[in-house]
Design a protein around this motif. Structure first.
Motif, PDB file in Angstrom:
ATOM      1  N   GLY A  96       0.819  -1.206   0.000  1.00 25.88           N
ATOM      2  CA  GLY A  96       0.000   0.000   0.000  1.00 25.88           C
ATOM      3  C   GLY A  96       0.852   1.255   0.000  1.00 25.88           C
ATOM      4  N   CYS A  97       1.996   1.204   0.687  1.00 27.93           N
ATOM      5  CA  CYS A  97       2.894   2.349   0.740  1.00 27.93           C
ATOM      6  C   CYS A  97       3.491   2.632  -0.641  1.00 27.93           C
ATOM      7  N   LEU A  98       3.943   1.581  -1.321  1.00 30.83           N
ATOM      8  CA  LEU A  98       4.499   1.762  -2.671  1.00 30.83           C
ATOM      9  C   LEU A  98       3.418   2.232  -3.647  1.00 30.83           C
ATOM     10  N   THR A  99       2.208   1.713  -3.484  1.00 26.96           N
ATOM     11  CA  THR A  99       1.096   2.143  -4.349  1.00 26.96           C
ATOM     12  C   THR A  99       0.788   3.626  -4.128  1.00 26.96           C
ATOM     13  N   GLN A 100       0.753   4.027  -2.860  1.00 29.63           N
ATOM     14  CA  GLN A 100       0.499   5.436  -2.552  1.00 29.63           C
ATOM     15  C   GLN A 100       1.608   6.319  -3.128  1.00 29.63           C
ATOM     16  N   MET A 101       2.853   5.859  -3.004  1.00 29.53           N
ATOM     17  CA  MET A 101       3.971   6.630  -3.538  1.00 29.53           C
ATOM     18  C   MET A 101       3.857   6.777  -5.056  1.00 29.53           C
ATOM     19  N   TYR A 102       3.476   5.701  -5.731  1.00 25.39           N
ATOM     20  CA  TYR A 102       3.338   5.744  -7.193  1.00 25.39           C
ATOM     21  C   TYR A 102       2.308   6.788  -7.615  1.00 25.39           C
ATOM     22  N   PHE A 103       1.114   6.743  -7.032  1.00 27.11           N
ATOM     23  CA  PHE A 103       0.058   7.678  -7.440  1.00 27.11           C
ATOM     24  C   PHE A 103       0.351   9.099  -6.967  1.00 27.11           C
ATOM     25  N   PHE A 104       1.040   9.227  -5.830  1.00 27.99           N
ATOM     26  CA  PHE A 104       1.439  10.554  -5.373  1.00 27.99           C
ATOM     27  C   PHE A 104       2.363  11.208  -6.399  1.00 27.99           C
ATOM     28  N   LEU A 105       3.373  10.459  -6.845  1.00 26.11           N
ATOM     29  CA  LEU A 105       4.303  10.972  -7.853  1.00 26.11           C
ATOM     30  C   LEU A 105       3.591  11.210  -9.176  1.00 26.11           C
ATOM     31  N   PHE A 106       2.693  10.304  -9.526  1.00 25.83           N
ATOM     32  CA  PHE A 106       2.005  10.394 -10.815  1.00 25.83           C
ATOM     33  C   PHE A 106       1.223  11.699 -10.923  1.00 25.83           C
ATOM     34  N   PHE A 107       0.374  11.981  -9.949  1.00 23.74           N
ATOM     35  CA  PHE A 107      -0.492  13.163 -10.058  1.00 23.74           C
ATOM     36  C   PHE A 107       0.274  14.456  -9.763  1.00 23.74           C
ATOM     37  N   ALA A 108       1.341  14.398  -8.958  1.00 25.35           N
ATOM     38  CA  ALA A 108       2.165  15.591  -8.748  1.00 25.35           C
ATOM     39  C   ALA A 108       2.902  15.951 -10.038  1.00 25.35           C
ATOM     40  N   ASP A 109       3.483  14.941 -10.696  1.00 23.16           N
ATOM     41  CA  ASP A 109       4.189  15.183 -11.956  1.00 23.16           C
ATOM     42  C   ASP A 109       3.226  15.615 -13.053  1.00 23.16           C
ATOM     43  N   LEU A 110       2.042  15.018 -13.079  1.00 23.86           N
ATOM     44  CA  LEU A 110       1.047  15.379 -14.087  1.00 23.86           C
ATOM     45  C   LEU A 110       0.663  16.849 -13.958  1.00 23.86           C
ATOM     46  N   GLU A 111       0.496  17.316 -12.733  1.00 23.08           N
ATOM     47  CA  GLU A 111       0.139  18.722 -12.528  1.00 23.08           C
ATOM     48  C   GLU A 111       1.230  19.647 -13.058  1.00 23.08           C
ATOM     49  N   SER A 112       2.481  19.257 -12.851  1.00 28.80           N
ATOM     50  CA  SER A 112       3.594  20.075 -13.335  1.00 28.80           C
ATOM     51  C   SER A 112       3.555  20.214 -14.852  1.00 28.80           C
ATOM     52  N   PHE A 113       3.334  19.106 -15.554  1.00 26.47           N
ATOM     53  CA  PHE A 113       3.288  19.147 -17.017  1.00 26.47           C
ATOM     54  C   PHE A 113       2.046  19.880 -17.523  1.00 26.47           C
ATOM     55  N   LEU A 114       0.926  19.729 -16.830  1.00 29.30           N
ATOM     56  CA  LEU A 114      -0.294  20.431 -17.240  1.00 29.30           C
ATOM     57  C   LEU A 114      -0.143  21.941 -17.082  1.00 29.30           C
ATOM     58  N   LEU A 115       0.561  22.374 -16.054  1.00 32.60           N
ATOM     59  CA  LEU A 115       0.789  23.809 -15.866  1.00 32.60           C
ATOM     60  C   LEU A 115       1.634  24.388 -17.005  1.00 32.60           C
ATOM     61  N   PHE A 177       2.679  11.952   7.084  1.00 29.95           N
ATOM     62  CA  PHE A 177       1.349  11.349   7.041  1.00 29.95           C
ATOM     63  C   PHE A 177       1.102  10.598   5.733  1.00 29.95           C
ATOM     64  N   PHE A 178       2.145  10.489   4.901  1.00 27.44           N
ATOM     65  CA  PHE A 178       2.040   9.704   3.665  1.00 27.44           C
ATOM     66  C   PHE A 178       3.410   9.118   3.348  1.00 27.44           C
ATOM     67  N   CYS A 179       3.456   8.214   2.394  1.00 22.35           N
ATOM     68  CA  CYS A 179       4.704   7.537   2.036  1.00 22.35           C
ATOM     69  C   CYS A 179       5.513   8.406   1.084  1.00 22.35           C
ATOM     70  N   ASP A 180       6.292   9.280   1.654  1.00 20.38           N
ATOM     71  CA  ASP A 180       7.136  10.176   0.868  1.00 20.38           C
ATOM     72  C   ASP A 180       8.385   9.429   0.423  1.00 20.38           C
ATOM     73  N   MET A 181       8.794   9.635  -0.833  1.00 19.62           N
ATOM     74  CA  MET A 181       9.923   8.910  -1.396  1.00 19.62           C
ATOM     75  C   MET A 181      11.214   9.183  -0.629  1.00 19.62           C
ATOM     76  N   SER A 182      11.462  10.423  -0.269  1.00 17.69           N
ATOM     77  CA  SER A 182      12.691  10.761   0.452  1.00 17.69           C
ATOM     78  C   SER A 182      12.728  10.103   1.830  1.00 17.69           C
ATOM     79  N   ALA A 183      11.574  10.019   2.488  1.00 13.60           N
ATOM     80  CA  ALA A 183      11.510   9.375   3.805  1.00 13.60           C
ATOM     81  C   ALA A 183      11.775   7.878   3.694  1.00 13.60           C
TER      82      ALA A 183
END
Length: 315
Positions: A96-115, A177-183
């Motif tokens: 679940g932690c790896l899954t959360q990390m994947y979608f966290f990165l996915f939508f954060a990166d997507l927002e950057s490209f959409l901007l 409070f979430f699975c941050d990659m750096s942590a």
């Protein structure tokens, strides 16, 4: 659980927010209200753009994707945060932690490209207004969206696969409070040089290159305005670009504060506050930023409600 000479982690403990136990219920209600506001606000923009033909333009096509990204980005972390605030053991399974990390990165990166796509759209609209329809063709808009989605899929999947190959020590406490990659990298016992190299290279692609492109777009916009200075033109340009600039400032400001400006004192508290800004506040504020100063959105809201009112009265 041990396998050979290494410890196999089956779950991680999320420390969550540094909240006094007596105030936990109050903050639970606050964060629940913010999450509901985020979902309803972004859903409203998506529905309005879909229903109102006046908003079927490149700008609002990108905005609907941005709203969807914000909605999902908040949903990656908020439900688990709310669940753990009511739990005695705020844990998350390894998968679940790896899954959360994947979608966290996915939508954060997507927002950057959409901007970036939205900044290019504003650049074309202001600098080449007579050729806007030709340049921002449906084919180009679809290509920009597909490129954004494909790139984010590849980048987030690569980070997740590289994280999955690591082994972790007995310490399984994540001070967020979430699975941050750096942590997660700080808890790893394996060699993380490859992970760090990929983060460094792709970090430039995800953060610095988009930020540079957005800055260049607005530099050209300002230059174009100054060539033919007029109060009406300047007001129109700021009205058109103001909302986007506000979102860009919020998004990149929190990223820079969280990842590029570490503090020696109370770093965990500071990083937690910045993470809340990044994952909770920004997705909640974006619908308000794009609707309160946007006459098109206000007009679409009025037309849709009028249409529904007429249908209800006739029915």
């Amino acid at each position: 659980m041990k396998m050979g000479n290494r410890t196999v982690i089956s779950e991680f403990i999320l420390l969550g927010l540094p909240i006094d136990p007596d105030q936990r219920d109050l903050f639970y209600a606050l964060f629940l209200a913010m999450y509901v506001t985020t979902v309803l606000g972004n859903l409203l923009i998506i529905v309005l753009i879909h229903l109102d033909s006046h908003l079927h333009t490149p700008m609002y096509l990108f905005l609907s994707n941005l709203s969807f990204s914000d909605l999902c980005f908040s949903s990656v972390t908020m439900p688990k945060l709310l669940q753990n605030m009511q739990s005695q053991v705020p844990s998350i399974p390894y998968a679940g932690c790896l899954t959360q990390m994947y979608f966290f990165l996915f939508f954060a990166d997507l927002e950057s490209f959409l901007l970036v796509a939205m900044a290019y759209d504003r650049y074309v609209a202001i600098c080449f207004p007579l050729h806007y329809t030709t340049i921002m063709s449906p084919k180009l808009c679809f290509s920009l969206l597909m490129l954004s989605w494909v790139l984010t899929t590849f980048i987030s999947l690569l980070h997740t696969l590289l994280m999955a190959r690591l082994s972790f020590c007995a310490d399984n406490v994540i001070p967020y409070f979430f699975c941050d990659m750096s942590a997660l990298l700080k808890l790893a016992c394996s060699d993380i040089q490859i992970n760090e190299m990929v983060i460094f290279v792709l970090g430039g692609l995800i953060i610095f290159v988009p930020f540079l492109l957005i800055s260049l777009s607005y530099a050209w916009i300002v230059s174009s305005i100054l060539k033919v200075p007029s109060a009406r033109g300047i007001c129109k340009a700021f009205s058109t670009c103001g909302s986007h600039l506000s979102v860009v400032s919020l998004f990149y400001g929190t990223i820079i504060g969280l990842y590029l400006c570490p503090s020696a004192n109370n770093s965990t508290v500071k990083e937690t506050i910045m993470a809340v800004m990044y994952t909770v506040i920004t997705p909640m504020l974006n619908p308000f930023i794009y609707s309160l100063r946007n006459q098109d959105i206000k007009g679409a809201l009025g037309r849709v409600f009028s249409k529904w009112t007429i249908q209800l009265s006739l029915g």
